[in-house]
Scaffold this active site. Structure first.
Site, PDB file in Angstrom:
ATOM      1  CG  ASP A  53      47.386  32.601  53.298  1.00 12.84           C
ATOM      2  OD1 ASP A  53      47.207  31.885  54.283  1.00 12.84           O
ATOM      3  OD2 ASP A  53      49.157  31.590  52.865  1.00 12.84           O
ATOM      4  CE1 TYR A  58      54.358  29.921  51.248  1.00 12.67           C
ATOM      5  CE2 TYR A  58      52.980  31.779  51.411  1.00 12.67           C
ATOM      6  CZ  TYR A  58      53.372  30.506  51.756  1.00 12.67           C
ATOM      7  OH  TYR A  58      51.585  30.097  51.618  1.00 12.67           O
ATOM      8  CE  LYS A  83      49.580  29.290  54.385  1.00 11.24           C
ATOM      9  NZ  LYS A  83      50.006  30.494  53.945  1.00 11.24           N
ATOM     10  CG  HIS A 113      53.934  26.138  55.157  1.00 11.03           C
ATOM     11  ND1 HIS A 113      54.870  27.367  55.219  1.00 11.03           N
ATOM     12  CD2 HIS A 113      52.932  25.784  54.511  1.00 11.03           C
ATOM     13  CE1 HIS A 113      54.376  27.780  53.693  1.00 11.03           C
ATOM     14  NE2 HIS A 113      53.775  26.846  53.515  1.00 11.03           N
TER      15      HIS A 113
END
Ligand code: A2P
Length: 276
Positions: A53, A58, A83, A113
Site C-alpha cells: 500500500d 508518500y 492513492k 487519499h
C-alpha cells in the site's frame, strides 16, 4: 458484512466487484524512498506478503516499483494500492504518472487519499481511471459516512474500499457499519496506532494471555472484525512477525476487552482532525 466477504482461508476480503484484497499488506507511509523502502518491500514480498500500500503523497512509488520488479514475482501475484493526491486536479493524469513510477500497467486499487475540497469532485476522474484500465478498482480514504454517501449519490460506480485509521482506540463502529451496509470494504491503516498502541496495558495483557506480540494482537483484532490491515515496518523481523496472524484466534472476551479501548464513541467519522 456477509459471511462471503472474507475468503474461506481468511486471507482475502472479497470486494463488491468480486476481486480479492489480501487481508495483510505492507504499508509504506513514512518510509523514505530509496533503500529503506526498497528493502522493506523486498523483504515483505520474500516473506509472503502479496499486497503493498503506497500513495502519490508518500513519494516512494518508484521504490515500490523497483522492489516489485526485483522480486521477479508476476504482476498479477501482487496487489498494489496507490492513492490520488487531491492537491492535484486530475485523477486520470495522476494515475498515469503513478503507473510510470511503479512501472506497472495497472493499479489494483486507486483511492482518493482524502476529501480535500469536498468529497465528490474527484470521483468522475476516478471512474475514468477505472474505465481506462489504469485501475482495477477505485475507492476512497479518510471519508466519513456523510462524505461516502455523497460519493455514492453522485457517482456511477460505488467505492470498493474506504481506507481509514482503525485500531481498538479508533474503533469507528458507526463508520464500519455504514460502509458494510453499502458493501464498501473498510481497510485499516495505522492498525498499531503508528506504534503507540503497542504499549497499551490491555493490549499487553491480551498478548501475554495469547502468547503473541502486542502487534500481532492488534492486527488480529482487525482481522476478526473483517478488516484488511496494512502495518508499516522497515525492520525485517517485524515485517516477518506481523505476518504471523493467521494461526491464532482471540477469544470473545479478549475482543471485548480490546473493543472497549475505543475513544471515538463508535464514531461515523473517519478523522478527528483534518490535516489539509
Ligand atoms: P518500524 O518501521 O521502525 O518497525 P502503524 O502500522 O500503525 O502505522 O505502525 C507503524 C509503527 O509501528 C512504526 O513506527 C513501526 O516501526 C512500528 N512497528 C511495526 N511493527 C512493529 C512490531 N512488530 N513491533 C514493534 N513496533 C512495530
Amino acid at each position: 458484512m456477509s459471511a462471503s466477504s472474507v475468503t474461506a482461508d481468511g486471507r482475502a476480503r472479497v470486494l463488491a466487484d468480486g476481486s480479492q484484497l489480501p487481508m495483510l499488506g505492507l504499508g509504506v507511509w513514512q518510509v523514505p524512498a530509496g533503500a529503506a523502502c526498497i528493502n522493506a518491500v523486498r523483504w515483505a514480498l520474500e516473506l509472503g506478503y502479496r499486497h503493498i500500500d503506497t500513495a502519490q503523497a508518500y513519494g516512494n512509488e518508484e521504490s515500490v516499483g523497483r522492489a516489485l520488479r526485483d522480486s521477479g514475482l508476476p504482476r498479477d501475484a501482487v496487489f498494489i494500492t496507490t492513492k490520488f493526491f487531491p492537491s492535484n486536479r486530475d485523477p486520470v493524469a495522476a494515475a498515469e504518472q503513478s503507473l510510470k513510477r511503479l512501472d506497472v500497467d495497472y493499479i489494483d486499487l486507486y483511492l482518493i487519499h482524502w476529501p480535500e475540497r469536498g468529497p465528490t469532485w474527484a470521483w468522475p476522474g476516478m471512474e475514468r481511471a477505472l474505465q481506462r484500465g489504469s485501475a482495477r478498482a477505485i475507492g476512497i480514504s479518510n471519508f466519513g459516512v456523510g462524505e461516502l454517501e455523497q460519493v455514492i449519490a453522485a457517482g456511477t460506480v460505488r467505492p470498493a474500499v474506504n481506507q481509514v485509521e482503525f485500531n481498538p482506540v479508533h474503533y469507528r463502529r458507526g463508520l464500519l457499519d455504514a460502509c458494510l451496509a453499502q458493501d464498501v470494504a473498510v481497510e485499516a491503516y495505522s492498525p498499531l496506532g503508528t506504534g503507540r498502541r503497542l504499549s497499551d496495558k490491555t493490549v499487553r495483557r491480551v498478548a501475554e494471555r495469547a502468547g503473541r506480540t502486542p502487534a500481532q494482537v492488534l492486527l488480529r483484532w482487525c482481522l476478526q472484525h473483517g478488516l484488511p490491515v496494512i502495518p508499516k515496518s522497515t525492520h525485517r523481523d517485524r515485517i516477518e512477525s506481523n505476518a504471523q496472524i493467521f494461526d491464532f484466534v482471540l477469544s470473545a472476551e479478549d475482543m471485548t476487552a480490546l473493543d472497549s479501548l475505543d475513544k471515538t464513541k463508535g464514531t461515523e467519522r473517519a478523522l478527528e482532525h483534518k490535516w489539509w
